[in-house]
Design an enzyme around this catalytic site. Structure first.
Site, PDB file in Angstrom:
ATOM      1  N   GLU A   1      38.957  46.482  51.897  1.00  0.00           N
ATOM      2  CA  GLU A   1      40.137  46.151  51.085  1.00  0.00           C
ATOM      3  C   GLU A   1      41.203  47.234  51.214  1.00  0.00           C
ATOM      4  OE1 GLU A   1      39.179  45.125  47.022  1.00  0.00           O
ATOM      5  OE2 GLU A   1      37.228  44.292  47.563  1.00  0.00           O
TER       6      GLU A   1
ATOM      7  N   GLU B   1      31.335  46.350  42.716  1.00  0.00           N
ATOM      8  CA  GLU B   1      31.804  47.285  41.686  1.00  0.00           C
ATOM      9  C   GLU B   1      30.888  47.368  40.461  1.00  0.00           C
ATOM     10  OE1 GLU B   1      35.832  46.217  40.776  1.00  0.00           O
ATOM     11  OE2 GLU B   1      36.491  46.373  42.865  1.00  0.00           O
TER      12      GLU B   1
END
Length: 383
Positions: free
Chosen positions: A288, A170
């Site tokens: 995820e 991220e």
């Protein structure tokens, strides 16, 4: 043509039937006779596709139903929190590997592979590190060396036992972030702000030196078309292509797959973007996955509308099929086992119902949808 690609011919059937119940190589059910033949892991193994979940170490062993689901339904496990920096080095120079070691040991006992998560991330950093940077007692030169040591020590500790590492996590800007850099990186990211853009390549090199056989991934959300404009996908795609051209040892891209039924989902774009990463010579993974929706409360997590209850398994199924139809997609991981232990209600107020099992650990329509997709993908082609 891989067996998984046969799914395309049966996609329409899957849509109708989805709500009807019915460690380097992926674990084979033949080698683990206790694994049900119709489990997600056994069906995925027939397609050489790892089916995974994020695991809360505290529940393993102490919660028998939870433990059995992890062992029987999934061939890949990810440490939900046990491998993050604040967990493994709560005090500077003092490591605590106990929780992560338990998960890796569990995986070894149950023929499962492990995804290591995560080495470079702006969240869940130990307070001694962030406080030191804020008050100036940790200089930028020291910070770089601390990071190098952390990456080297953690990857070395698990050397030979981790299938995939989420090396960098991220670091790209979203459409709402105020300080995107020209190449799409987030200028306000803790690591980019303090050590510059080159730190991303550095962590991949350090991780590769520590374990040359582990697969090294860049991991992020909204990087397969979910931002509407596809801008974040393009930024990540071009950046990892540049790293590959520079000889940086990056092996794959992980698309997190956090969806929300209120925003819709472009399954064709999702698959096309995964394929575009694969066309760079990279492996891809859905790392995820969850699909949240509005619910009555955080305890019962009953969807508040019938269309949303249908959309949740549909979008889960579309993500899995997108992975199945891309040869380079090697694993599909749900971010948690059941709704009662999900991160969603505490993060997105008023939402929940995001996983494959409900608050009582009973399989939901999403579970049966994935089971059906995996069955269809493994079915021999008719002539």
């Amino acid at each position: 043509m891989k067996l998984r690609r046969q799914l395309a011919a049966a996609a329409a059937t899957a849509a109708v039937l989805m709500l009807v119940p019915s460690a380097v190589a992926t674990a084979s059910p033949d080698k683990h006779p206790k694994v049900p033949a119709d489990s997600l892991r056994a069906l995925g193994a027939q397609q050489k596709l790892g089916i995974g979940t994020a695991v809360d170490d505290a529940r393993l062993g102490s919660d028998r139903a939870y433990t059995d689901l992890v062992a029987n339904q999934f061939s890949v496990v990810t440490a939900e929190n046990a491998m993050k920096w604040e967990s493994v080095e709560p005090a500077r120079g003092s490591y605590d590997w106990a929780a992560a070691d338990r998960l890796v040991s569990f995986a070894g006992q149950h023929g499962q592979q492990v995804r290591g998560h995560t080495l470079l991330w702006h969240n869940q950093l130990p307070s001694w590190l962030t406080t030191g940077v804020d008050d100036g007692t940790v200089t930028k030169g020291q910070l770089r060396e601390i990071l190098r040591k952390h990456v080297t020590d953690e990857v070395t500790h698990f050397r030979g036992r981790i299938w995939q590492w989420d090396v960098a996590n991220e670091v790209f800007a979203n459409s709402w972030d105020p300080n995107p850099l020209p190449d799409g990186l987030n200028g306000d990211d803790f690591w980019i702000r303090n050590l510059g853009e080159g730190v991303v390549a550095d962590v991949f090199r350090w991780a590769h030196q520590a374990d040359p056989k582990a697969l090294l991934f860049y991991n992020d959300y909204n990087i397969s078309g979910q931002d509407g404009t596809n801008a974040k996908f393009r930024a990540v795609h071009d950046f990892v292509a540049k790293l590959r051209a520079q000889g940086v040892p990056i092996d794959g891209v992980g698309e997190q797959g956090h969806l929300d039924t209120q925003y819709g989902f472009d399954a064709q774009r999702f698959q096309a973007d995964l394929q575009s990463y694969g066309d760079l010579g990279l492996k891809v993974a859905v790392t995820e996955a969850d699909v949240r929706t509005f619910v009555n409360n955080s305890t019962e997590q009953v969807p508040t509308s019938q269309p949303a209850a249908f959309a949740q398994p549909f979008e889960f199924s579309e993500m899995l099929k997108g992975c199945q139809l891309v040869d380079q997609c090697i694993s599909f991981t749900a971010w948690g086992v059941y709704d009662g232990d999900s991160w969603i209600p505490g993060t997105f107020a008023g939402t929940g119902y995001g996983l494959l099992y409900d608050v009582d650990k009973a399989p939901k329509p999403a579970y049966y949808a994935l089971q059906q997709d995996l069955r269809l993908g493994a079915r021999p082609q008719k002539h």
